[in-house]
Design an enzyme around this catalytic site. Structure first.
Site, short mmCIF file in Angstrom:
data_model
loop_
_atom_site.label_atom_id
_atom_site.label_comp_id
_atom_site.label_asym_id
_atom_site.label_seq_id
_atom_site.Cartn_x
_atom_site.Cartn_y
_atom_site.Cartn_z
N ILE A 33 0.70 -1.21 0.01
CA ILE A 33 0.08 -0.44 -0.11
C ILE A 33 0.82 1.03 0.15
CG2 ILE A 33 -1.74 1.21 1.21
CD1 ILE A 33 -2.72 -1.45 2.45
N ASP A 82 15.11 -0.73 11.15
CA ASP A 82 14.76 -1.78 11.56
C ASP A 82 14.06 -0.75 12.41
OD1 ASP A 82 13.39 -4.08 13.17
OD2 ASP A 82 15.71 -4.94 12.76
N VAL A 83 12.32 -0.40 12.87
CA VAL A 83 12.02 0.26 13.74
C VAL A 83 12.11 -0.43 15.19
CG1 VAL A 83 10.65 1.08 12.52
CG2 VAL A 83 9.89 -1.39 13.31
N TYR A 173 -7.66 -11.62 12.77
CA TYR A 173 -6.56 -10.30 12.91
C TYR A 173 -6.15 -10.59 14.12
CZ TYR A 173 -4.71 -5.74 11.19
OH TYR A 173 -4.15 -4.94 10.31
N LYS A 180 -3.30 -2.30 16.56
CA LYS A 180 -4.13 -1.45 15.12
C LYS A 180 -4.89 -0.10 16.47
CE LYS A 180 -2.44 -1.21 11.13
NZ LYS A 180 -1.49 -1.16 10.97
N THR A 211 -1.80 -7.96 -0.49
CA THR A 211 -0.51 -7.11 -0.60
C THR A 211 0.47 -8.80 0.45
OG1 THR A 211 -1.08 -6.17 1.79
CG2 THR A 211 -1.35 -4.70 0.27
N LEU A 212 1.56 -7.97 0.52
CA LEU A 212 1.83 -9.26 0.93
C LEU A 212 2.14 -9.82 1.97
CD1 LEU A 212 4.93 -11.43 1.04
CD2 LEU A 212 6.12 -9.34 1.78
N ALA A 213 1.85 -8.47 3.18
CA ALA A 213 1.76 -8.68 5.12
C ALA A 213 -0.41 -9.23 4.83
CB ALA A 213 0.60 -7.70 5.62
#
Length: 281
Positions: A33, A82-83, A173, A180, A211-213
């Site tokens: 995205i 890398d967060v 989820y 989230k 998406t990949l996720a």
């Protein structure tokens, strides 16, 4: 003999983000995205920088980014981040600001939970899995805001991505829904904290796109088709839908909007019951 004067050509459109400079975190590949958003922002004149975590994403970005740069312009900034690593966000923000002088906007598209944690249900989430999901998905925005704050321009904007699972139970989820929800709350607090300096913070809650996720989510394809059929617009959400709203939230068109969660899901989130539901009101 009269001379016919031709009308001058219309002026070239500068773009809604002409001269604006910003960072995009979270691009993995062409299905991301964040990549769809970045392409739209670049088309509107933005000068972009990108960060990556996985080596494969960095290699893909290195090959793809030159296409986003205007003719004669240098390739967009690209830095490893890398967060979960202390100091990583401070470093990339400082590097980008050194190149551009200031940061006008940031797109935060970072979230992660191990697929085994998602498959186990919320009650089966491990302490380590919960911590990783919260640090990756929520603290990354908080830490990013702190890292970029010294370099933000007076009319800057931060945008993060969420999903309906933040406020409703979305099957599969699980811990990401909890993360989230915390992310959306964090965005509101940051909007209040950064607002006096002119920085806006908003959330874009996107409907499902491939998406990949999403490959880690069970029954995603069937769920996506069902949601499209049950949404008021009766169609799936496209990456272009999402990118257009992101452009609005990052541009001066939304200059009076902050602390908001804006849904781009073909209206699905407004529905409570549907025709044919047993006992629907």
């Amino acid at each position: 003999m009269s001379t016919v004067m031709s009308e001058p050509p219309p002026p070239l459109r500068a773009g809604l983000l002409a001269g604006r400079k910003g960072l995009v975190l979270g691009v993995v590949n062409q299905r991301s995205i964040a990549w769809g958003i970045a392409r739209r922002l670049a088309a509107e004149g933005a000068e972009l920088g990108f960060t990556y975590r996985a080596r494969s994403a960095g290699q893909w970005l290195e090959k793809s980014l030159p296409r986003l740069a205007a003719d004669g312009a240098p390739a967009p900034y690209l830095g490893h981040c890398d967060v979960l690593e202390d100091g990583a966000m401070d470093r990339v923000c400082a590097e980008f600001a050194e190149l551009h002088g200031a940061v006008d906007f940031v797109v935060h598209a970072v979230a992660h939970a191990d697929k085994d944690e998602l498959a186990g249900g919320l009650a089966g989430t491990s302490r380590q899995g919960f911590t990783q999901a919260m640090e990756s998905s929520v603290y990354s925005l908080i830490g990013l805001a702190g890292a970029v704050r010294p370099y933000l321009s007076p009319d800057s904007s931060l945008l993060t991505l969420s999903y309906l699972g933040a406020e409703r139970v979305c099957h599969g989820y699980n811990v990401l829904g909890v993360a989230k929800a915390a992310l959306e709350s964090a965005a509101r607090y940051l909007a209040a904290e950064l607002g006096p300096a002119g920085t806006r913070v908003n959330v874009l809650s996107a409907g499902p796109v491939r998406t990949l996720a999403t490959f880690g989510l069970p029954n995603f394809a069937a769920s996506m088709a069902q949601r499209a059929a049950r949404s008021p617009l009766g169609r799936p959400v496209t990456p272009q839908d999402i990118a257009g709203t992101a452009l609005y939230l990052l541009s001066d068109l939304s200059s009076g909007t902050t602390g908001e969660t804006v849904y781009v899901d073909a209206g699905y989130h407004v529905m409570g019951t549907w025709p044919g539901d047993v006992g629907h009101a």
